[in-house]
Design an enzyme around this catalytic site. Structure first.
Site, mmCIF file in Angstrom:
data_model
loop_
_atom_site.group_PDB
_atom_site.id
_atom_site.type_symbol
_atom_site.label_atom_id
_atom_site.label_comp_id
_atom_site.label_asym_id
_atom_site.label_seq_id
_atom_site.Cartn_x
_atom_site.Cartn_y
_atom_site.Cartn_z
ATOM 1 N N HIS A 400 -10.894 44.905 47.590
ATOM 2 C CA HIS A 400 -11.656 44.623 48.802
ATOM 3 C C HIS A 400 -10.766 44.147 49.944
ATOM 4 O O HIS A 400 -11.206 44.073 51.097
ATOM 5 C CB HIS A 400 -12.741 43.565 48.519
ATOM 6 C CG HIS A 400 -14.063 43.911 49.109
ATOM 7 N ND1 HIS A 400 -14.224 44.339 50.404
ATOM 8 C CD2 HIS A 400 -15.322 43.898 48.574
ATOM 9 C CE1 HIS A 400 -15.503 44.564 50.648
ATOM 10 N NE2 HIS A 400 -16.198 44.315 49.553
ATOM 11 N N ASP A 404 -13.334 47.839 53.387
ATOM 12 C CA ASP A 404 -14.682 47.314 53.188
ATOM 13 C C ASP A 404 -15.528 48.330 52.438
ATOM 14 O O ASP A 404 -15.075 49.441 52.133
ATOM 15 C CB ASP A 404 -15.323 46.982 54.540
ATOM 16 C CG ASP A 404 -14.591 45.859 55.255
ATOM 17 O OD1 ASP A 404 -14.102 44.958 54.548
ATOM 18 O OD2 ASP A 404 -14.493 45.899 56.496
#
Length: 429
Positions: A400, A404
């Site tokens: 992450h 995104d």
């Protein structure tokens, strides 16, 4: 006749930044005559099991490290008594590069021991002539010449040093080993107390983490601790993909594998979403220009991840050939350290195990992994009607920090669209 010179052979640098290796199996015995570049030991690195050849020919006078011992690079493996030419001085010699490893020539500064007492040292042997003649048994040297005799003893777990040879000058013959094997076969089994059996049943078996298993454990633990990973998934209709494969395989040439088609889709997807072909570190995110595609493969040593170098330069047929070559090398345990490192993205086809989904741990330091479940007939709404279609589940695990959810979802949706409509790949050609 010149006296033999005892030379020390150290564990060479096996490449890829490895600092040591674990002794898996000794392939020679102390007192055995070896040839130049003959493999003397099988070692397991963090990447592969390899046989290490010795650049010296002569009589093995010592071995360093028992099976299971880890030896650092540059530490002694064996010493060999080499027949010296007349006038040779016992000065330090420059080591020849090891065949197959490309080790630069270096001058040894001195001898180092790995584990105190681990070496089996012997007195300097008699001068070696060609061919070697049977010699009297010296302290620490087993009087065996025949490799067959050594192999039979090794297969039956016999200690040759405990046998009395019936040959000339105490030479151990094949009949001596076979007699010891027969004696061992009829020997009564040791008595085991009920308390011992109960204790072992209660405690279970302790399996040490060594070699590849330890490396995998350390890498997965580090990945789980350092990478904030997330996973998304989607079901996809792979009927058209399977039809395309059948069509391609009707043409002459190598049979295209499903894995190769999925690899081609991954490469196309990474071209659209290059941020996922990267790795994150303390200094930032590094995007890689080339796609070095790793794929999970099962081997006798466990799950390994061979790497297809520059996968973006290979067409589907060449991908098929390279994937098949690496898969076969993995099954045979012949992958080199270079073929197991340097990946930038991993394709995990866990469908071969008959499962639909998974949430894998990323292959540190890579930023993403595509997982593919089994392709199996399922009810599916196709063109407004219920039909039986070939359906698979795709999962995508990503770091992450590098992107995104929108980027990850876009990547996975593109992959699913290519599985359902493989003609979309023609747009990028």
């Amino acid at each position: 006749m010149a006296m033999p010179v005892v030379r020390e052979f150290t564990l060479p640098d096996l490449g890829e930044g490895l600092t040591g290796a674990e002794v898996v199996r000794w392939m020679v015995e102390v007192g055995e005559v070896i040839a130049v570049d003959q493999p003397v030991v099988e070692v397991e690195t963090a990447k592969a099991v390899v046989e290490v050849p010795c650049p010296y020919g002569g009589v093995v006078t010592a071995r360093y490290g028992e099976v299971g011992t880890e030896i650092p690079v540059g530490a002694p493996l064996v010493t060999v008594a080499v027949a010296a030419a007349p006038g040779d001085a016992p000065a330090p010699e420059v080591e020849r590069p090891l065949v197959g490893y490309g080790v630069a020539e270096t001058r040894r500064a001195g001898r180092r021991r790995v584990v105190p007492g681990a070496a089996v040292a012997v007195a300097p042997p008699a001068p070696v002539e060609q061919p070697p003649a049977p010699v009297a048994k010296a302290p620490g040297v087993v009087a065996v010449i025949s490799p067959l005799v050594r192999r039979i003893a090794r297969e039956h777990g016999l200690d040759l040093a405990a046998l009395a040879g019936s040959g000339p000058d105490g030479l151990i013959m094949r009949r001596d080993v076979e007699a010891a094997v027969r004696h061992t076969a009829v020997a009564p089994a040791p008595t085991v107390s009920r308390e011992t059996v109960a204790s072992e049943a209660l405690d279970g078996e302790l399996i040490p983490l060594r070699g590849l298993r330890r490396t995998v454990a350390e890498k997965l633990t580090r990945s789980h601790q350092e990478i904030p990973a997330a996973t998304c998934w989607v079901d996809a209709d792979a009927t058209e993909l399977m039809a395309l494969r059948a069509q391609l395989n009707r043409a002459p040439g190598p049979k295209v594998s499903v894995l190769a088609l999925l690899a081609r889709i991954c490469v196309a997807a990474l071209g659209r979403f290059p941020e996922l072909n990267s790795s994150a570190g303390p200094d930032g995110i590094r995007r890689h220009r080339a796609v070095h595609l790793g794929f999970a493969a099962q081997s006798e040593r466990g799950l390994v991840v061979p790497v297809v170098r520059d996968a973006q330069l290979l067409d589907t047929e060449r991908l098929t050939v390279e994937l098949a070559r690496l898969t076969e090398a993995a099954r045979a345990g012949k992958l080199t350290p270079a073929e197991l490192t340097g990946g930038t993205f991993t394709l995990n086809n866990y469908g071969v195990f008959g499962v639909d989904g998974s949430t894998p741990i990323l292959n540190h330091p890579e930023a993403a992994m595509l997982g593919v479940g089994r392709i199996t007939p399922k009810p599916w709404v196709h063109q407004g009607e219920l039909a039986v279609r070939q359906v698979t589940q795709l999962s995508f695990t990503f770091d992450h920090r590098v992107c995104d959810g929108g980027t990850a979802g876009g990547f996975l949706r593109f992959v699913a669209d290519c599985v359902e409509q493989p003609g979309l790949l023609l747009r990028g050609l």
